[in-house]
Design an enzyme around this catalytic site. Sequence first.
Site, short mmCIF file in Angstrom:
data_model
loop_
_atom_site.label_atom_id
_atom_site.label_comp_id
_atom_site.label_asym_id
_atom_site.label_seq_id
_atom_site.Cartn_x
_atom_site.Cartn_y
_atom_site.Cartn_z
N GLU A 163 10.73 -8.40 -2.30
CA GLU A 163 11.71 -7.16 -2.12
C GLU A 163 10.22 -6.82 -0.30
OE1 GLU A 163 11.36 -3.92 -0.77
OE2 GLU A 163 10.16 -2.94 -2.63
N GLU B 103 12.40 -2.77 11.86
CA GLU B 103 11.69 -1.68 10.71
C GLU B 103 10.44 -0.38 11.91
OE1 GLU B 103 10.46 -3.49 6.91
OE2 GLU B 103 11.11 -1.70 6.31
N GLU C 68 14.74 -5.27 -8.82
CA GLU C 68 13.49 -4.53 -9.83
C GLU C 68 13.61 -3.46 -10.09
OE1 GLU C 68 10.65 -4.41 -6.83
OE2 GLU C 68 9.56 -5.92 -8.46
N TRP D 101 0.93 -1.42 -0.45
CA TRP D 101 -0.27 0.05 -0.17
C TRP D 101 0.65 1.50 0.50
CZ3 TRP D 101 1.38 2.62 4.32
CH2 TRP D 101 2.78 1.82 4.75
N ASN D 102 2.37 0.74 0.03
CA ASN D 102 3.04 2.45 0.39
C ASN D 102 3.42 3.25 -1.13
OD1 ASN D 102 4.77 0.85 -0.34
ND2 ASN D 102 6.36 1.25 1.26
N CYS E 155 10.50 1.43 2.52
CA CYS E 155 10.65 0.34 2.62
C CYS E 155 12.21 0.84 2.82
CB CYS E 155 10.97 -1.06 1.66
SG CYS E 155 9.68 -1.62 2.03
N GLY F 156 6.76 -6.81 0.41
CA GLY F 156 6.32 -6.00 1.59
C GLY F 156 7.10 -6.61 2.67
N SER F 157 6.19 -7.24 4.15
CA SER F 157 7.26 -8.24 5.30
C SER F 157 7.80 -9.34 5.15
CB SER F 157 5.85 -8.09 6.49
OG SER F 157 5.28 -9.01 5.86
N PRO G 177 -3.61 -6.56 -5.29
CA PRO G 177 -3.15 -5.13 -4.52
C PRO G 177 -3.14 -5.29 -3.34
CG PRO G 177 -4.72 -4.66 -5.99
CD PRO G 177 -4.82 -5.59 -6.12
N ALA G 178 -2.46 -4.12 -2.37
CA ALA G 178 -2.83 -4.14 -0.33
C ALA G 178 -4.33 -4.13 -0.41
CB ALA G 178 -2.49 -3.31 -0.30
C1 SIN Z 1 9.38 0.94 -1.09
O1 SIN Z 1 9.46 1.07 -0.21
O2 SIN Z 1 9.17 -0.93 -0.92
C2 SIN Z 1 9.70 1.29 -2.32
C3 SIN Z 1 10.31 3.25 -2.21
C4 SIN Z 1 10.68 2.85 -3.88
O3 SIN Z 1 10.70 2.69 -5.13
O4 SIN Z 1 11.66 4.10 -3.80
#
Ligand code: SIN
Length: 493
Positions: free
Chosen positions: A264, A395, A472, A162-163, A298, A242-243, A187-188
Amino acid sequence: MKTAATLELQRPDLILERAIVGGERTGAADGRTFEVTNPADGAVLATVPDCGAVDAARAVDAADRAFALWRTTTAKERANVLKAWFAKLLENKEDLARLVSLEQGKPLAESRNEVMYGSGFVEWFAEEGKRAYGEIIPETVRGRKLLLLKEPVGIVAAITPWNFPFAMLARKLAPALAAGCAVVSKPAEDTPLSALALALLAEEAGVPAGLINILPASRARTPEVVGVWLKDDRVRKITFTGSTVVGKHLMREAAGTLKRVSLELGGNAPFIVFDDADLDRAVEGLMASKFRNAGQTCVSANRILVQEGVFDAFGQKLAEAVKTLKIGAAWEEGANQGPLINDRAVAKAEQHLADAVSKGARVLAGGSRHSRGGTFFQPTVVAGATVDMQCANEETFGPIAPLFRFKDEEDAIRLANATQFGLIAYFYARDLGRVWRVAQALECGMVGVNEGLISTEVAPFGGTKESGFGSEGGRQGLDEYLNLKYVAMGGLG
Ligand code: SIN
């Protein structure tokens, strides 16, 4: 006074209250639904299907049919479709940004950046798909040619967070389609609308029906949907952002049919400020790394390690910078930090802060929820953080910057690497020898040197250790969706 209505879309039809399966806009087979709300004010934005096992299986059938045709297209044909999709995204970029802000809560300027960042993957992989070169290996036996071909892995299941609801899906869909794959995606639950709009615009650009299937599902029903995909041996790859806990689960389950996996996962990024650093630049970098998306990334700096000679000066400058941030909803003038995504996120931030303060950390700025209520949280700086605190080991995923003190380079590297995570690290220094030594010594997949924001579609994004694996973006991002086939062609005379 600006209100939520300021974010009204030019094309309201981009808010889709249906799943997309095989090119059809559909409800869940059993009619279940859930609501998508705006985290800034709790307003209901849409009611979307709560998909389950039946829908998940239908999506794989549709992807299978679409894949059979798509895999036979030329790289140039696929590139042309992706370029048309990129053009559609640009044409609708303001609406897409508003949609991201509405369902995710981030300030409009950040959503605009996210839409350009995400669309950049579509443009990049439209081009990179044309460069999925194979190889000819020099022959070892007369009359036998040795060839390496690259082929699409098949159907890909993409599970996204979702971020960055737009960019994280775009950076999986674009290389998958460029490589010749078809995608089923979940999707989230907090932010399905950006994903649906992304797929809707793909369809308008000429992406064939069934290549992108989007299935919203509530938190309770997600295991059902993903469980179907994990068991189906036509799904050949799982890509997840995600986590770490969920990533490990997916990897275990994917073993049943030996799917390829890209993960990721979480980070616990160190951000090191050496005493030869340009402190103003370091503060600027930290503001971008720590407070972008209210710390919900992340790659957010999680542990700020500051050398003792500049500890107080850096802390003071950072606290001053943080106090200039304006908290507000995306439609409010000048707002540059939005709400956190939900109550669980606020509870975690509060818990990390309380734990740090109870163990002796001093608050330099912020220090609690924001007075306007809801899920707004004050951007916070604490000094005197130590390795026994929760914020050192997990985190935070919120706007809290804990400052840790270190003595010398060796101490900084030891502290930075003392985590099971290895996504990204940042450091600020001017001594060239130190820059090289530290960049090499940090155990992670990405390093920002005198930079606090290094994400770009042209470079591979990915971690090591328990932050996952796989790239990615970049040239390498395409290989994640391609299998190598070695062909030895004999009897050639
Ligand atoms: C993420 O928070 O997973 C990705 C952030 C980014 O691509 O800069």
